[in-house]
Design a protein around this motif. Structure first.
Motif, PDB file in Angstrom:
ATOM      1  N   GLN A  34       0.823  -1.214   0.000  1.00  0.00           N
ATOM      2  CA  GLN A  34       0.000   0.000   0.000  1.00  0.00           C
ATOM      3  C   GLN A  34       0.855   1.262   0.000  1.00  0.00           C
ATOM      4  O   GLN A  34       0.517   2.250  -0.668  1.00  0.00           O
ATOM      5  CB  GLN A  34      -0.936  -0.014   1.207  1.00  0.00           C
ATOM      6  CG  GLN A  34      -2.045  -1.057   1.110  1.00  0.00           C
ATOM      7  CD  GLN A  34      -2.803  -1.243   2.420  1.00  0.00           C
ATOM      8  OE1 GLN A  34      -2.611  -0.475   3.365  1.00  0.00           O
ATOM      9  NE2 GLN A  34      -3.632  -2.260   2.476  1.00  0.00           N
ATOM     10  N   ARG A  35       1.983   1.239   0.714  1.00  0.00           N
ATOM     11  CA  ARG A  35       2.875   2.404   0.705  1.00  0.00           C
ATOM     12  C   ARG A  35       3.420   2.651  -0.697  1.00  0.00           C
ATOM     13  O   ARG A  35       3.499   3.799  -1.158  1.00  0.00           O
ATOM     14  CB  ARG A  35       4.022   2.196   1.702  1.00  0.00           C
ATOM     15  CG  ARG A  35       3.596   2.217   3.156  1.00  0.00           C
ATOM     16  CD  ARG A  35       4.793   2.403   4.084  1.00  0.00           C
ATOM     17  NE  ARG A  35       5.704   1.270   4.085  1.00  0.00           N
ATOM     18  CZ  ARG A  35       5.674   0.282   4.971  1.00  0.00           C
ATOM     19  NH1 ARG A  35       4.737   0.255   5.919  1.00  0.00           N
ATOM     20  NH2 ARG A  35       6.562  -0.704   4.922  1.00  0.00           N
ATOM     21  N   VAL A  36       3.820   1.575  -1.371  1.00  0.00           N
ATOM     22  CA  VAL A  36       4.327   1.715  -2.735  1.00  0.00           C
ATOM     23  C   VAL A  36       3.232   2.234  -3.662  1.00  0.00           C
ATOM     24  O   VAL A  36       3.469   3.131  -4.485  1.00  0.00           O
ATOM     25  CB  VAL A  36       4.882   0.378  -3.249  1.00  0.00           C
ATOM     26  CG1 VAL A  36       5.224   0.480  -4.736  1.00  0.00           C
ATOM     27  CG2 VAL A  36       6.113  -0.037  -2.456  1.00  0.00           C
ATOM     28  N   GLU A  37       2.039   1.706  -3.532  1.00  0.00           N
ATOM     29  CA  GLU A  37       0.962   2.114  -4.432  1.00  0.00           C
ATOM     30  C   GLU A  37       0.571   3.573  -4.233  1.00  0.00           C
ATOM     31  O   GLU A  37       0.209   4.261  -5.201  1.00  0.00           O
ATOM     32  CB  GLU A  37      -0.236   1.182  -4.264  1.00  0.00           C
ATOM     33  CG  GLU A  37       0.056  -0.229  -4.782  1.00  0.00           C
ATOM     34  CD  GLU A  37      -1.156  -1.141  -4.754  1.00  0.00           C
ATOM     35  OE1 GLU A  37      -2.089  -0.863  -3.980  1.00  0.00           O
ATOM     36  OE2 GLU A  37      -1.160  -2.118  -5.525  1.00  0.00           O
ATOM     37  N   ARG A  38       0.643   4.073  -3.006  1.00  0.00           N
ATOM     38  CA  ARG A  38       0.388   5.508  -2.795  1.00  0.00           C
ATOM     39  C   ARG A  38       1.440   6.349  -3.529  1.00  0.00           C
ATOM     40  O   ARG A  38       1.117   7.380  -4.126  1.00  0.00           O
ATOM     41  CB  ARG A  38       0.390   5.828  -1.301  1.00  0.00           C
ATOM     42  CG  ARG A  38      -0.863   5.388  -0.578  1.00  0.00           C
ATOM     43  CD  ARG A  38      -0.976   6.028   0.792  1.00  0.00           C
ATOM     44  NE  ARG A  38       0.068   5.558   1.703  1.00  0.00           N
ATOM     45  CZ  ARG A  38      -0.069   4.510   2.501  1.00  0.00           C
ATOM     46  NH1 ARG A  38      -1.184   3.785   2.490  1.00  0.00           N
ATOM     47  NH2 ARG A  38       0.917   4.160   3.319  1.00  0.00           N
ATOM     48  N   ALA A  39       2.697   5.897  -3.463  1.00  0.00           N
ATOM     49  CA  ALA A  39       3.753   6.615  -4.177  1.00  0.00           C
ATOM     50  C   ALA A  39       3.526   6.558  -5.687  1.00  0.00           C
ATOM     51  O   ALA A  39       3.676   7.567  -6.393  1.00  0.00           O
ATOM     52  CB  ALA A  39       5.116   6.031  -3.826  1.00  0.00           C
ATOM     53  N   LEU A  40       3.135   5.387  -6.185  1.00  0.00           N
ATOM     54  CA  LEU A  40       2.933   5.231  -7.622  1.00  0.00           C
ATOM     55  C   LEU A  40       1.780   6.101  -8.128  1.00  0.00           C
ATOM     56  O   LEU A  40       1.833   6.623  -9.255  1.00  0.00           O
ATOM     57  CB  LEU A  40       2.669   3.768  -7.974  1.00  0.00           C
ATOM     58  CG  LEU A  40       3.842   2.797  -7.758  1.00  0.00           C
ATOM     59  CD1 LEU A  40       3.428   1.385  -8.140  1.00  0.00           C
ATOM     60  CD2 LEU A  40       5.066   3.231  -8.547  1.00  0.00           C
ATOM     61  N   SER A  41       0.757   6.266  -7.318  1.00  0.00           N
ATOM     62  CA  SER A  41      -0.365   7.136  -7.724  1.00  0.00           C
ATOM     63  C   SER A  41       0.111   8.567  -7.935  1.00  0.00           C
ATOM     64  O   SER A  41      -0.249   9.221  -8.921  1.00  0.00           O
ATOM     65  CB  SER A  41      -1.465   7.100  -6.660  1.00  0.00           C
ATOM     66  OG  SER A  41      -2.053   5.819  -6.579  1.00  0.00           O
ATOM     67  N   ALA A  42       0.933   9.055  -7.003  1.00  0.00           N
ATOM     68  CA  ALA A  42       1.472  10.412  -7.143  1.00  0.00           C
ATOM     69  C   ALA A  42       2.430  10.501  -8.334  1.00  0.00           C
ATOM     70  O   ALA A  42       2.418  11.495  -9.083  1.00  0.00           O
ATOM     71  CB  ALA A  42       2.182  10.823  -5.859  1.00  0.00           C
ATOM     72  N   TYR A  43       3.228   9.476  -8.529  1.00  0.00           N
ATOM     73  CA  TYR A  43       4.179   9.482  -9.641  1.00  0.00           C
ATOM     74  C   TYR A  43       3.453   9.453 -10.986  1.00  0.00           C
ATOM     75  O   TYR A  43       3.892  10.088 -11.946  1.00  0.00           O
ATOM     76  CB  TYR A  43       5.127   8.277  -9.545  1.00  0.00           C
ATOM     77  CG  TYR A  43       6.100   8.322  -8.396  1.00  0.00           C
ATOM     78  CD1 TYR A  43       6.154   9.396  -7.510  1.00  0.00           C
ATOM     79  CD2 TYR A  43       6.980   7.263  -8.172  1.00  0.00           C
ATOM     80  CE1 TYR A  43       7.050   9.417  -6.447  1.00  0.00           C
ATOM     81  CE2 TYR A  43       7.883   7.281  -7.122  1.00  0.00           C
ATOM     82  CZ  TYR A  43       7.904   8.350  -6.259  1.00  0.00           C
ATOM     83  OH  TYR A  43       8.807   8.357  -5.218  1.00  0.00           O
ATOM     84  N   ARG A  44       2.354   8.713 -11.058  1.00  0.00           N
ATOM     85  CA  ARG A  44       1.597   8.637 -12.300  1.00  0.00           C
ATOM     86  C   ARG A  44       1.125  10.025 -12.744  1.00  0.00           C
ATOM     87  O   ARG A  44       1.208  10.383 -13.923  1.00  0.00           O
ATOM     88  CB  ARG A  44       0.394   7.713 -12.095  1.00  0.00           C
ATOM     89  CG  ARG A  44      -0.465   7.438 -13.320  1.00  0.00           C
ATOM     90  CD  ARG A  44       0.247   6.547 -14.300  1.00  0.00           C
ATOM     91  NE  ARG A  44       0.732   7.273 -15.459  1.00  0.00           N
ATOM     92  CZ  ARG A  44       1.533   6.772 -16.378  1.00  0.00           C
ATOM     93  NH1 ARG A  44       1.955   5.534 -16.282  1.00  0.00           N
ATOM     94  NH2 ARG A  44       1.928   7.490 -17.391  1.00  0.00           N
ATOM     95  N   THR A  45       0.676  10.825 -11.778  1.00  0.00           N
ATOM     96  CA  THR A  45       0.245  12.189 -12.075  1.00  0.00           C
ATOM     97  C   THR A  45       1.414  13.013 -12.605  1.00  0.00           C
ATOM     98  O   THR A  45       1.282  13.766 -13.581  1.00  0.00           O
ATOM     99  CB  THR A  45      -0.338  12.847 -10.810  1.00  0.00           C
ATOM    100  OG1 THR A  45      -1.453  12.076 -10.358  1.00  0.00           O
ATOM    101  CG2 THR A  45      -0.788  14.269 -11.092  1.00  0.00           C
ATOM    102  N   ALA A  46       2.579  12.892 -11.966  1.00  0.00           N
ATOM    103  CA  ALA A  46       3.759  13.643 -12.397  1.00  0.00           C
ATOM    104  C   ALA A  46       4.203  13.222 -13.798  1.00  0.00           C
ATOM    105  O   ALA A  46       4.559  14.061 -14.636  1.00  0.00           O
ATOM    106  CB  ALA A  46       4.899  13.439 -11.403  1.00  0.00           C
TER     107      ALA A  46
END
Length: 303
Positions: A53-65
């Protein structure tokens, strides 16, 4: 060619968005989030729900960037924790399907090649160089001579195995040091001829930031910084006397790295000693750069 690279490591999840032309990499955005995906993998053999879940939260933000920069290619490199976990393939499929990242798990040899490619990019002097990459689950040493090794020794793995008390007593620190030395004695040949140890990754950049008291973190000053073995010894001795809560307030040390920095500095120091060197050189260029350069070259070769 605008490329986004996501590195899902054992301790951190990182993003690079860059324009790559030939051997030139121009960074547009770079982010690091300490996600500790390897938490518990050494014991259970599986990626845990909370780390995922920690990784997926980071990936969500990265996807936007990534979308905001209009990257034409998005690739992902997954390393030690995912290689070692029984549910690693399932996790990799989620990364591909839910976040649109062309993700693959790197074998140790490929991880070593891309790390060396990135770390030495743009350098005129590549003779008698070894690149050291300390991760959460593994540590890689790659030399220009062709030698490379990926050791099952990382900051998350060895913290979980050897450090229990807060702060750890001398006997725990000695067991940690002995364990690191045992791995290095088995993996590094005695005749490995190295003049420059180029250290990449969060432990090395953190060591440089602590040594130079960089608050806030300054990647321009960190890149190319040198840290002596003596400075690493003093740093380790000072940090080992602190509780984790106290280490979180040390200038140059990101609070999220406080739980694993003792293992990290120990590995960094013992690698320097094992190669009979007096200092390290720290580089901001690493596997993110290597993966970006590698994909651009493949595209160019394909015409």
């Amino acid at each position: 060619m605008r490329i986004a690279v996501v590195d899902i490591g054992s301790n951190s999840t990182r993003l690079l968005v860059a324009d790559v032309e030939g051997d030139r990499v121009t960074e547009l955005e770079r982010r690091t989030t300490v996600t500790r995906l390897a938490d518990g993998v050494d014991v259970t053999g599986r990626l845990g729900d909370e780390p995922i879940q920690r990784v997926e939260r980071a990936l969500s933000a990265y996807r936007t960037a990534i979308e905001s920069h209009g990257a034409t290619v998005t690739i992902g490199v997954l390393t030690s924790a995912v290689r070692d976990a029984a549910n690693g393939p399932e996790f990799m499929a989620r990364v591909r399907d839910e976040y649109g990242i062309d993700a693959r798990v790197l074998a140790g040899e490929e991880e070593a090649r891309l790390t060396f490619l990135g770390a030495t990019a743009g350098r005129a002097d590549t003779e008698r160089i070894a690149v050291l990459d300390i991760g959460g689950g593994s540590t890689e040493v790659i030399a220009d001579s062709g030698f490379h090794t990926s050791m099952q020794m990382g900051v998350v793995r060895f913290t979980e195995r050897h450090l229990r008390a807060d702060p750890p007593p001398p006997e725990e620190l000695q067991r940690l040091t002995d364990a690191v030395r045992e791995v290095l004695a088995a993996e590094l040949p005695q005749d490995l001829d190295v003049a420059t140890l180029l250290a990449v990754g969060g432990t090395a950049t953190t060591a440089a930031a602590i040594a130079h008291e960089l608050e806030p973190y300054d990647p321009v000053r960190v890149h190319g910084a040198r840290v002596t073995a003596g400075a690493l010894e003093e740093m380790l001795a000072r940090l080992a006397l602190m509780t984790e809560a106290e280490r979180r307030h040390v200038p140059g040390l990101h609070p999220d790295r406080a739980p694993t920095i003792l293992a990290g500095i120990t590995i960094l120091l013992e690698c320097t000693r094992a190669l009979r060197l007096d200092e390290i050189e720290v580089s901001e260029h690493d596997i993110l750069w290597g993966a970006a350069l590698n994909r651009a070259r493949r595209r160019a070769d394909a015409g």
